[in-house]
Design an enzyme around this catalytic site. Structure first.
Site, PDB file in Angstrom:
ATOM      1  N   ASP A 239       5.794  28.847  11.437  1.00  0.00           N
ATOM      2  CA  ASP A 239       4.790  29.629  10.683  1.00  0.00           C
ATOM      3  C   ASP A 239       3.405  29.412  11.291  1.00  0.00           C
ATOM      4  OD1 ASP A 239       6.487  30.744   8.770  1.00  0.00           O
ATOM      5  OD2 ASP A 239       6.301  29.033   7.419  1.00  0.00           O
TER       6      ASP A 239
ATOM      7  N   GLY B 278      -1.424  39.864   8.371  1.00  0.00           N
ATOM      8  CA  GLY B 278      -0.319  38.914   8.225  1.00  0.00           C
ATOM      9  C   GLY B 278       0.957  39.310   8.954  1.00  0.00           C
TER      10      GLY B 278
ATOM     11  N   LYS C 163      11.644  24.845   1.910  1.00  0.00           N
ATOM     12  CA  LYS C 163      11.042  24.418   3.186  1.00  0.00           C
ATOM     13  C   LYS C 163      10.750  22.917   3.257  1.00  0.00           C
ATOM     14  CE  LYS C 163       8.777  28.763   4.378  1.00  0.00           C
ATOM     15  NZ  LYS C 163       7.533  29.431   4.754  1.00  0.00           N
TER      16      LYS C 163
ATOM     17  N   THR D  40      13.428  29.556   3.889  1.00  0.00           N
ATOM     18  CA  THR D  40      12.276  30.117   3.191  1.00  0.00           C
ATOM     19  C   THR D  40      12.151  29.490   1.810  1.00  0.00           C
ATOM     20  OG1 THR D  40      11.118  32.193   2.722  1.00  0.00           O
ATOM     21  CG2 THR D  40      13.493  32.215   2.374  1.00  0.00           C
TER      22      THR D  40
ATOM     23  N   ASN E  74     -10.152  24.900  -1.514  1.00  0.00           N
ATOM     24  CA  ASN E  74      -9.044  25.201  -2.428  1.00  0.00           C
ATOM     25  C   ASN E  74      -9.491  25.101  -3.880  1.00  0.00           C
ATOM     26  OD1 ASN E  74      -6.263  25.922  -2.607  1.00  0.00           O
ATOM     27  ND2 ASN E  74      -5.855  23.906  -3.483  1.00  0.00           N
TER      28      ASN E  74
END
Ligand code: ATR
Length: 292
Positions: free
Chosen positions: A119, A257, A83, A79, A166
């Site tokens: 993920d 989520g 990563k 995590t 973004n």
């Protein structure tokens, strides 16, 4: 932990084979509920495995991976913030990990450690349960690590087009430039401005920024046109985010989520144990973890 799980471990110790060992490495890891979810799943499927949560400071990732190898661990989760760094210490990568440039799950193949990214796969599963991703017109808000894993997996599953919006346009453009060479999905980048308009043309809108993660009352400044679409948030705590509340009001089918968290875990557990897991048990474990 019930007697069953404990007895299973004790039998493995006395009669072999020893329990398979797994861990999560990151910093910080306090508040990460993965161990609770994984051990509940191991117990339910009768898999003699043990999972630990380990703080590994930046600068010690190489040694941690060497340790995982030397101690014969069967797998691990990685995590934040490791990563990306962890990739250079592994013996191989899956296509998802290579294309997303990040590893959140490690498994063993003989004496080799292989990095995967579950993920994006977990996210893909949570959408596919509602509607096939193939051909979808997708809008992804955000261009960080989570966004990149999701975009990669949606492209690998032949989404028709993905627009990445973004705040920092260059980061979205960088994902487009790298991934466009590898996938057939049409990718483009736009700037995520204030009062960003979400019209009804999108099949799927993904909130993959970190907004709302540390301050539940905060949400992106979005203007929704009413219409049918799927809206998904990667933020899972709280489960009902500002983004999902607004999306639901505008007529969207919402995906929280928690689903992504459960499915990415399930994909890892099934790879490690070669057994099918039960999503409901894992979801309950997470809800229990968050209520502690
Ligand atoms: P993660 O690994 O959770 O994806 P990250 O890689 O740090 O985290 O990425 C965070 C994402 O949230 C980025 O897309 C970031 O936008 P920038 O690239 O412009 O930094 C986005 N983000 C964070 N705070 C934001 C805010 N207040 N408004 C809009 N986007 C934000």
């Amino acid at each position: 932990m019930s007697d069953n799980y404990k007895t299973m471990g004790e039998r493995a110790l006395m009669h072999g084979p020893l329990e398979a060992l797994f861990c999560c490495i990151g910093d910080p890891v306090i508040g990460n509920p993965t161990q609770i979810m994984v051990e509940d799943a191991f117990e339910e499927i009768g898999f003699a495995g043990r999972y630990l949560t380990c703080t590994v400071a930046t600068g010690s990732v190489k040694e941690a991976i060497e340790g995982i190898k030397a101690l014969g661990f069967a797998g691990a989760n990685v995590t934040a913030p490791h990563k990306v760094e962890v990739i250079q210490y592994l013996d191989g990568l899956t296509e998802s990990a290579r294309l997303s440039g990040a590893v959140n799950c490690i498994y063993r193949e003989g004496d080799k450690l292989i990095g995967d990214n579950t993920d994006g796969k977990g996210f893909h599963t949570s959408i596919e349960l509602i509607k096939p991703v193939e051909g979808m017109k997708v809008l992804v808000l955000g261009a960080g690590g989570a966004a990149r894993a999701i975009i990669t997996e949606l492209a690998l599953h032949k989404a028709g087009s993905i627009t990445i919006a973004n705040r920092t346009l260059e980061k979205a453009q960088a994902i487009v430039d790298t991934l466009s060479k590898e996938v057939s999905t049409k990718l483009d980048a736009i700037k995520l401005e204030d009062h960003f308009a979400i019209d009804k043309s999108w099949d799927l809108v993904v909130q993959a920024t970190s907004v709302g993660l540390f301050a539940p009352q905060e949400g992106l400044d979005l203007v929704w046109e009413k219409g049918e679409r799927i809206a998904a948030d990667v933020v899972f705590n709280p489960i009902e985010t500002q983004f999902l509340k607004a999306a639901q009001k505008a007529g969207a089918t919402c995906v929280d989520g928690l689903g992504m968290l459960v499915y990415q875990g399930a994909i890892a557990i099934e790879k490690w144990s070669q057994r099918k897991t039960n999503f409901a048990t894992m979801k309950e474990a997470l809800e229990r973890a968050f209520s502690l």
